[in-house]
Write an enzyme that holds these catalytic residues in place. Structure first.
Site, PDB file in Angstrom:
ATOM      1  N   LYS A 157      53.007  27.368  74.147  1.00  0.00           N
ATOM      2  CA  LYS A 157      52.422  26.416  75.365  1.00  0.00           C
ATOM      3  C   LYS A 157      51.190  25.613  74.666  1.00  0.00           C
ATOM      4  O   LYS A 157      51.047  24.344  74.841  1.00  0.00           O
ATOM      5  CB  LYS A 157      52.005  27.458  76.416  1.00  0.00           C
ATOM      6  CG  LYS A 157      52.034  26.183  77.519  1.00  0.00           C
ATOM      7  CD  LYS A 157      51.603  26.995  78.753  1.00  0.00           C
ATOM      8  CE  LYS A 157      49.718  26.919  78.873  1.00  0.00           C
ATOM      9  NZ  LYS A 157      49.069  27.745  80.101  1.00  0.00           N
ATOM     10  N   ASP A 176      54.268  25.489  81.574  1.00  0.00           N
ATOM     11  CA  ASP A 176      53.508  26.200  82.193  1.00  0.00           C
ATOM     12  C   ASP A 176      53.943  26.528  83.414  1.00  0.00           C
ATOM     13  O   ASP A 176      55.240  26.631  83.605  1.00  0.00           O
ATOM     14  CB  ASP A 176      52.206  25.259  82.273  1.00  0.00           C
ATOM     15  CG  ASP A 176      52.398  24.405  83.684  1.00  0.00           C
ATOM     16  OD1 ASP A 176      53.385  24.162  84.020  1.00  0.00           O
ATOM     17  OD2 ASP A 176      51.335  23.784  84.167  1.00  0.00           O
TER      18      ASP A 176
END
Ligand code: SF4
Length: 248
Positions: A157, A176
């Site tokens: 991420k 996310d």
């Protein structure tokens, strides 16, 4: 007395109405059947509507270069972007580059980033990643997924945020909590594991949309498609959404 024989039923027993409708795929006004998953036309419509609502969506973490974005992204775990921006407003002038973070006093840094939470682990990640950048990458954040993942505390991420927003390199899709929830609600994935969700999105979304798409979903998740009570009345994707979480 003659016994009257009961006739055997010649048809199947009636199924209660509710059972029938539960088994049937639901359809929206545009004819997209529930559970059929995404199709290219539907995806294009979703992208067009997101472009319409969030044409210039970008990262809310304030930064002046990819290195600052890396530090901010590490700090943003389990913390709001607003809080991170408050902390980095004084942090970045004090630690202007990777070298200054690499040789920072850990106890001092812990105190400075304490308001962002998980400050001990975050201090380890920041100092570890900065040292690696100084010692192995000449003080510059590496630009490939393979290399950036070697930095301590950096997973996919964070790597996608830095490569995408910091360098404009579309190596993947940032997943996310907002992207995860909205991808499920919009039936772009059936998975819950961020890695698998990212794989689905990379197959479905054209690569030239990967960077903007995640920013747009994050904005939409914050403003409209909120976790507890999505504001479906205000949502411009409503006609394309058949989520069970819908509030209308
Ligand atoms: S219609 Fe509701 S649940 Fe669906 S994307 Fe919009 S806000 Fe989210």
């Amino acid at each position: 007395m003659t016994k009257i024989k009961k006739k055997k039923p010649t048809h199947a027993p009636r199924v209660p109405h509710q059972q029938v409708s539960a088994a049937r795929p639901r359809k929206t006004a545009r004819g997209f059947a529930f559970g059929k998953g995404p199709n290219p036309t539907r995806i294009q419509t979703i992208l067009a509507k997101l472009d319409e609502a969030y044409p210039a969506a970008t990262c809310a973490l304030q930064h002046e270069n990819p290195f600052q974005l890396l530090i901010s992204t590490i700090l943003s775990a389990q913390c709001t972007d607003e809080r991170v921006n408050q902390v980095t407003a004084t942090l970045f002038p004090k630690y202007p580059d990777a070298k200054s973070f690499a040789y920072a006093n850990p106890a001092e840094l812990e105190t400075e980033i304490r308001p962002t939470g998980f400050f001990r682990n975050k201090t380890k990640s920041i100092i570890g990643a900065s040292k690696k950048i100084v010692e192995d990458f000449h003080g510059e954040v590496p630009k490939t997924m393979e290399e950036i993942l070697t930095l301590p505390g950096v997973a996919r991420k964070t790597a996608n945020v830095v490569l995408g927003t910091g360098f404009g390199i579309a190596s993947g899709v940032v997943v996310d909590t907002h992207v995860q929830r909205l991808s499920q609600r919009l039936d772009l994935t059936k998975h819950t594991d961020p890695k698998k969700i990212e794989q689905d999105l990379m197959k479905e979304i054209p690569q030239d949309h990967w960077i903007l798409f995640s920013h747009q979903l994050i904005w939409h998740g914050r403003k409209v498609c909120q976790a507890r009570k999505p504001r479906c009345l205000e949502c411009n994707l409503e006609s394309l959404c058949y989520s069970r979480d819908k509030t209308i």
